[in-house]
Write an enzyme that holds these catalytic residues in place. Structure first.
Site, PDB file in Angstrom:
ATOM      1  N   ASP A 166      17.368  25.625  17.393  1.00  0.00           N
ATOM      2  CA  ASP A 166      17.218  24.183  17.643  1.00  0.00           C
ATOM      3  C   ASP A 166      18.574  23.491  17.578  1.00  0.00           C
ATOM      4  O   ASP A 166      19.317  23.649  16.615  1.00  0.00           O
ATOM      5  CB  ASP A 166      16.272  23.566  16.604  1.00  0.00           C
ATOM      6  CG  ASP A 166      14.834  24.002  16.830  1.00  0.00           C
ATOM      7  OD1 ASP A 166      14.260  23.586  17.847  1.00  0.00           O
ATOM      8  OD2 ASP A 166      14.316  24.777  15.995  1.00  0.00           O
ATOM      9  N   ASP A 188      21.824  30.114  16.197  1.00  0.00           N
ATOM     10  CA  ASP A 188      20.739  29.257  15.753  1.00  0.00           C
ATOM     11  C   ASP A 188      19.982  28.820  17.010  1.00  0.00           C
ATOM     12  O   ASP A 188      20.489  28.975  18.128  1.00  0.00           O
ATOM     13  CB  ASP A 188      21.374  28.057  15.024  1.00  0.00           C
ATOM     14  CG  ASP A 188      20.373  26.989  14.708  1.00  0.00           C
ATOM     15  OD1 ASP A 188      19.311  27.314  14.163  1.00  0.00           O
ATOM     16  OD2 ASP A 188      20.662  25.805  14.998  1.00  0.00           O
ATOM     17  N   LYS A 231      17.684  28.988   5.282  1.00  0.00           N
ATOM     18  CA  LYS A 231      18.990  28.335   5.194  1.00  0.00           C
ATOM     19  C   LYS A 231      18.853  27.134   4.251  1.00  0.00           C
ATOM     20  O   LYS A 231      17.803  26.507   4.250  1.00  0.00           O
ATOM     21  CB  LYS A 231      19.406  27.838   6.583  1.00  0.00           C
ATOM     22  CG  LYS A 231      19.479  28.933   7.639  1.00  0.00           C
ATOM     23  CD  LYS A 231      19.635  28.320   9.044  1.00  0.00           C
ATOM     24  CE  LYS A 231      19.556  29.397  10.117  1.00  0.00           C
ATOM     25  NZ  LYS A 231      19.648  28.862  11.494  1.00  0.00           N
ATOM     26  N   SER A 264      13.003  28.260  12.244  1.00  0.00           N
ATOM     27  CA  SER A 264      11.805  27.737  12.895  1.00  0.00           C
ATOM     28  C   SER A 264      10.669  28.748  12.879  1.00  0.00           C
ATOM     29  O   SER A 264      10.882  29.948  12.998  1.00  0.00           O
ATOM     30  CB  SER A 264      12.125  27.370  14.351  1.00  0.00           C
ATOM     31  OG  SER A 264      10.922  26.997  15.012  1.00  0.00           O
TER      32      SER A 264
HETATM   33 MG    MG Z   1      19.991  23.997  14.613  1.00  0.00          MG
END
Ligand code: MG
Length: 246
Positions: A28, A26, A162, A130
């Site tokens: 962020d 992932d 997600k 994102s």
């Molecule tokens: Mg994250």
């Protein structure tokens, strides 16, 4: 010490072993320490539009696409879907606010872990909800040569974000590996749910303010308090993975 978690995964998934070939990261809260800015930006812009999303709740919803986040809050308040134009407007404003913050720093421990993964001949894959160009563009500057162009999944690639497993299933597909040939590295409950639902051994690094139990409840197979702690334990996890199962 990690064998128990690995064996639980094998029983649950029906696989006989994990043959690690790829690691799905992932972005962020894992590669960048960007979540505080995202949470602040969401809370600020939602408020501007009369919508209630606290900074704390923004952490809970981390990983959803921008559209899903706006819709969830709008639905809750008005009992119907948010108009498409409003979704676009809010997401644009949220990105603007986010981009006015200083550049988020690299998450401590992330670069070292990526180097270990690469050096071991494993395929690093980016799997993020994102769609923020500023951060996506920065990936290559911050972590040069780590993510091959074909090995990224972003908001622009998926229909279902997600917690749907689609992003992680697509990550497997792009790397050309199966579910028991990868790890997921996630910090958000919804991201953990997605990795778990994709049938992948999912490692949570709790880099935000949430209770770690939230990540375990979401289905995390292992939980670490930081990316540095995960990085320090990496060799042990891989070693025990190689010798677990039949
Ligand atoms: Mg994250």
């Amino acid at each position: 010490m990690y064998k128990e978690a690995i064996n639980r995964y094998l029983i649950r998934s029906g696989h006989q072993c994990i043959r690690l070939k790829a690691v799905l990261f992932d972005m962020d809260g894992i590669l960048f320490d960007s979540m505080p800015y995202h949470a602040d930006a969401w809370a600020q812009v939602m408020k501007r539009h009369g919508l209630d999303l606290t900074r704390e709740e923004a952490f809970l919803h981390e990983g959803r696409t921008g559209k899903a986040t706006v819709n969830l809050v709008y639905q809750r308040q008005y009992g119907k879907d948010a108009p498409e134009e409003l979704i676009q407007e809010i997401y644009r404003e949220k990105c603007d606010v986010f981009n006015r913050y200083p550049e988020p720093s690299a998450m401590p421990g992330a670069g070292e872990l990526l180097d270990k993964v690469k050096a071991a001949g494993l395929i690093p894959v980016l799997v993020t909800g994102s769609g923020q160009h500023t951060l996506l563009d920065r990936l290559d500057r911050q972590y040069p040569g780590i993510f091959a162009p074909g090995h990224t999944v972003t908001a622009f690639d998926v229909k279902h974000g997600k917690p749907d497993p689609e992003p992680y299933l697509m990550g497997l597909q792009k790397a050309g590996v199966r579910a028991n040939e990868a790890f997921v590295v996630e910090n958000a409950p919804i991201g953990v749910q997605a990795g778990h639902a994709a049938g992948i051994f999912t490692i949570a690094a709790n880099t935000g303010p949430l209770d770690g139990q939230t990540l375990l409840n979401a289905g995390a197979d292992l939980l670490f308090p930081s990316m540095q702690a995960l990085c320090d334990a990496w060799e042990d996890i891989v070693r025990e993975t190689d010798t677990a199962g039949v």
